[in-house]
Design a protein around this motif. Structure first.
Motif, PDB file in Angstrom:
ATOM      1  N   LEU A   1       0.831  -1.214   0.000  1.00  0.00           N
ATOM      2  CA  LEU A   1       0.000   0.000   0.000  1.00  0.00           C
ATOM      3  C   LEU A   1       0.861   1.257   0.000  1.00  0.00           C
ATOM      4  O   LEU A   1       0.554   2.246  -0.663  1.00  0.00           O
ATOM      5  CB  LEU A   1      -0.933   0.008   1.216  1.00  0.00           C
ATOM      6  CG  LEU A   1      -2.097  -0.975   1.149  1.00  0.00           C
ATOM      7  CD1 LEU A   1      -2.789  -1.041   2.492  1.00  0.00           C
ATOM      8  CD2 LEU A   1      -3.096  -0.531   0.086  1.00  0.00           C
ATOM      9  N   ARG A   2       1.944   1.219   0.756  1.00  0.00           N
ATOM     10  CA  ARG A   2       2.851   2.370   0.847  1.00  0.00           C
ATOM     11  C   ARG A   2       3.470   2.665  -0.524  1.00  0.00           C
ATOM     12  O   ARG A   2       3.548   3.807  -0.955  1.00  0.00           O
ATOM     13  CB  ARG A   2       3.938   2.057   1.860  1.00  0.00           C
ATOM     14  CG  ARG A   2       4.766   3.255   2.216  1.00  0.00           C
ATOM     15  CD  ARG A   2       5.835   2.874   3.209  1.00  0.00           C
ATOM     16  NE  ARG A   2       6.695   3.986   3.471  1.00  0.00           N
ATOM     17  CZ  ARG A   2       7.795   3.919   4.176  1.00  0.00           C
ATOM     18  NH1 ARG A   2       8.164   2.780   4.687  1.00  0.00           N
ATOM     19  NH2 ARG A   2       8.535   4.979   4.373  1.00  0.00           N
TER      20      ARG A   2
ATOM     21  N   ALA B   1       0.866   4.244  -2.641  1.00  0.00           N
ATOM     22  CA  ALA B   1       0.605   5.640  -2.257  1.00  0.00           C
ATOM     23  C   ALA B   1       1.720   6.550  -2.743  1.00  0.00           C
ATOM     24  O   ALA B   1       1.491   7.671  -3.176  1.00  0.00           O
ATOM     25  CB  ALA B   1       0.471   5.742  -0.742  1.00  0.00           C
ATOM     26  N   ARG B   2       2.956   6.075  -2.722  1.00  0.00           N
ATOM     27  CA  ARG B   2       4.116   6.865  -3.159  1.00  0.00           C
ATOM     28  C   ARG B   2       4.039   7.146  -4.654  1.00  0.00           C
ATOM     29  O   ARG B   2       4.338   8.218  -5.117  1.00  0.00           O
ATOM     30  CB  ARG B   2       5.396   6.121  -2.842  1.00  0.00           C
ATOM     31  CG  ARG B   2       5.966   6.554  -1.521  1.00  0.00           C
ATOM     32  CD  ARG B   2       7.338   6.014  -1.344  1.00  0.00           C
ATOM     33  NE  ARG B   2       7.884   6.402  -0.078  1.00  0.00           N
ATOM     34  CZ  ARG B   2       8.944   5.857   0.449  1.00  0.00           C
ATOM     35  NH1 ARG B   2       9.557   4.882  -0.179  1.00  0.00           N
ATOM     36  NH2 ARG B   2       9.416   6.275   1.594  1.00  0.00           N
TER      37      ARG B   2
ATOM     38  N   GLY C   1       1.457   7.370  -6.272  1.00  0.00           N
ATOM     39  CA  GLY C   1       0.277   8.190  -6.531  1.00  0.00           C
ATOM     40  C   GLY C   1      -0.816   7.453  -7.272  1.00  0.00           C
ATOM     41  O   GLY C   1      -1.642   8.060  -7.936  1.00  0.00           O
TER      42      GLY C   1
END
Lengths: 186, 417
Positions: free
Chosen positions: A178-179, A182-183, A185
């Motif tokens: 997930l990280r 998210a990074r 975008g």
């Protein structure tokens, strides 16, 4: 230009209260006769505490009181499901946890939408998928961990440790994915 | 750059997760973990996910000055160094300023494409205002962590009091030696015809050939010279309720007198004393308006008298126009002291709105008693040669100024210095 209105806020809060009320009602329906009063008391108190918390003007007080309400409803679910089999209990807890989490997120997001705020196009909106994903994913994960423990010799400290470690590992892997998402975008 | 901080949600979710885990251990039932797992899972994701940095904020105003009731456009430029899915921006406006649209935004910022927001600001009240900086918040996933901070400079906006254009003005009895717009009573060189007099050595004026031929001796035409006067505006700042009206009135009077080439000064008399020495010209108008804009009510119990006003701010030959509700004994005493020094003085009494006619008998009696007291006070001033004219809220200042000028015309020569 879209200004936040009161209607979505009210709908979100109403839905979240409905959600935890349903969990409390389910807990009461599962409870054995001699525990019904205790479960009902904990459940109703939890729902009322949660509802009252949503009227608090400050985020800190709101979060703490709503957490108390959720904990009371959780206690009602635990006591209510005591008479069930291990598999049923796990199912009840996993579903109840998911609903309670969704209700907490829904209420928090609805109340965070202050009046008179212009929401520009493209801004991150409700992200229902994220909330449901976490709720269902964590429920599934817990269920899998507990099932693994059951498979590993019907209980005991070693199985509990293995199950918990497995769940933690899976959680961190999921968080890592997930990280990264998210990074980038996505 | 501000570091992401934990929101109140962290404590709530951590406690719920902790309770779930503890209950599982105490009751020996690992299934309970499933109840608290979503909260723990969200907590872990929220902590591990990166929170976008705060955007760079640029603020600018299209004008640093406007007149009360006027509009200014403020531009807010936001640029992010990384894609920000959600950024909450809020601009706090000081009391006296209002925005036509919203002052809080929730927007998405993309790297390399700044977002510009325009805000129409209306100055509802005169004064000096500081706008900015704006508050920015960038929440992380599940709002577990959040970056918050302030961005942009603090901008200054000056709203000048809206002054009424005045035609009637009370003029000072004494004139100055310099040229101006006021007709001097003593004959001299000027445009306005005064009288025809027999010529004597030193008499100013031009020879009137017709009268000289008819009478057989030299006669001259005398004219009124145009001279300037000194006008001091004394604003009572003891009462906060009517201060705005008084400042607007003083601003209008200052503009009108300066347009007629008079020297105008200002004394703001109240909890704090401020003054502007009399001078003329456009620069003086700027000074006076700036001083009036900065005039504020200061609460004070200290006794203030006219002796605290510097003599150069209150020339004895000028006309002092006091604008006051005549409610504080300190201003009444100061006005009496100023008049006792022989200064030419007129008072514009600021009164509230005219009372409605539908009143209870007790209310009517109270209003009559108050009015009786006010009449007594006005008579007391009139006996000293000080006209007091009432100015009701919502009415033009022209009427009291006409009343003041008329009183002074009637009393000419009867009022002792």
């Amino acid at each position: 230009m879209r200004l936040s209105r009161r209607r979505p806020q009210f709908t979100g809060v109403a839905l979240s209260i409905f959600g935890i009320s349903a969990v409390a009602a389910w807990a009461i329906s599962l409870a054995t006769e001699n525990r019904t009063a205790t479960v009902a008391l904990a459940g109703v108190t939890g729902v009322v505490t949660f509802a009252v918390a949503l009227t608090a003007p400050f985020a800190r007080a709101r979060n703490r009181t709503s957490a108390t309400g959720l904990a009371l409803v959780g206690a009602a679910v635990v006591v209510g499901a005591l008479g069930q089999t291990a598999a049923d209990r796990t199912t009840v807890f996993a579903i109840s946890g998911a609903i309670l989490f969704c209700a907490a997120e829904l209420a928090d997001r609805s109340l965070a939408r202050a009046r008179g705020v212009e929401r520009r196009r493209g801004v991150e909106r409700w992200s229902l998928a994220w909330v449901l994903g976490v709720a269902i994913g964590s429920a599934g994960l817990s269920y899998a961990a507990i099932a693994t423990r059951g498979l590993l010799g019907g209980g005991g400290p070693a199985a509990l440790a293995v199950g918990t470690a497995g769940a933690m590992l899976l959680s961190f892997l999921a968080a890592l994915v997930l990280r990264t998402r998210a990074r980038s975008g996505v | 750059m501000s570091q992401p901080a934990a929101t109140p949600k962290v404590v709530a979710y951590a406690v719920l997760t902790g309770i779930g885990l503890l209950a599982a251990v105490v009751l020996g039932d690992p299934a309970i973990v499933a109840l608290a797992a979503p909260f723990g899972f969200a907590l872990v994701i929220g902590i591990l996910t990166r929170v976008a940095p705060l955007p760079e904020v640029g603020l600018c105003l299209d004008t640093p000055r406007l007149v009360e009731g006027g509009k200014a456009t403020m531009t807010l430029e936001l640029s992010a160094s990384a894609t920000t899915r959600r950024c909450d921006i809020a601009l706090g406006l000081p009391l006296g300023l209002s925005a036509t649209g919203p002052t809080a935004w929730s927007l998405r910022l993309d790297e390399g494409s700044p977002v510009v927001v325009e805000i129409q600001i209306t100055a509802a009240h005169y004064g000096r205002f500081s706008i900015g900086p704006v508050t920015a918040k960038v929440p992380g996933l599940f709002k577990i962590l959040e970056r918050s901070g302030e961005g942009g400079d603090t901008l200054q906006l000056e709203a000048l009091p809206k002054a009424e254009a005045l035609r009637t003005l009370a003029r000072a009895r004494e004139v100055r030696a310099t040229a101006g717009d006021r007709l001097a009573r003593r004959p001299g060189d000027g445009i306005e015809f005064a009288e025809v007099r027999p010529y004597s050595a030193g008499t100013p004026g031009r020879l009137n050939w017709r009268v000289t031929a008819r009478r057989g001796e030299p006669y001259v035409n005398l004219r009124h010279p145009e001279r300037s006067t000194d006008v001091i505006l004394l604003v009572d700042t003891f009462s906060a309720a009517v201060l705005a009206r008084q400042v607007r009135a003083a601003s209008g009077l200052a503009a009108a007198y300066l347009a007629r080439h008079d020297r105008v000064g200002l004394v703001a008399f109240g909890g704090a004393l401020h003054w502007v020495e009399p001078a003329m010209g456009r620069a003086q108008l700027e000074r006076l308006v700036a001083a009036l804009t900065a005039t504020q009510w200061h609460h004070s119990y200290a006794w203030k008298s006219a002796e605290t006003i510097p003599s150069r701010a209150l020339p004895s030959t000028g006309l002092v126009i006091a604008i006051s509700p005549l409610e504080d004994p300190r201003i009444m005493n100061a006005l009496a002291s100023i008049r006792a020094k022989g200064v030419d003085l007129g008072v514009i009494e600021t009164i509230g709105r005219r009372p409605s006619k539908t009143r209870s008998p007790a209310g009517s009696l109270a209003a009559r008693l108050i009015e009786l007291e006010r009449v007594g006070m006005r008579d007391n001033f009139a006996r000293r040669g000080v006209p007091v004219v009432g100015w009701h809220d919502g009415e033009s200042l022209e009427a009291p100024l006409q009343a003041l000028a008329a009183w002074r015309r009637r009393a000419r020569g009867r009022v002792a210095r």
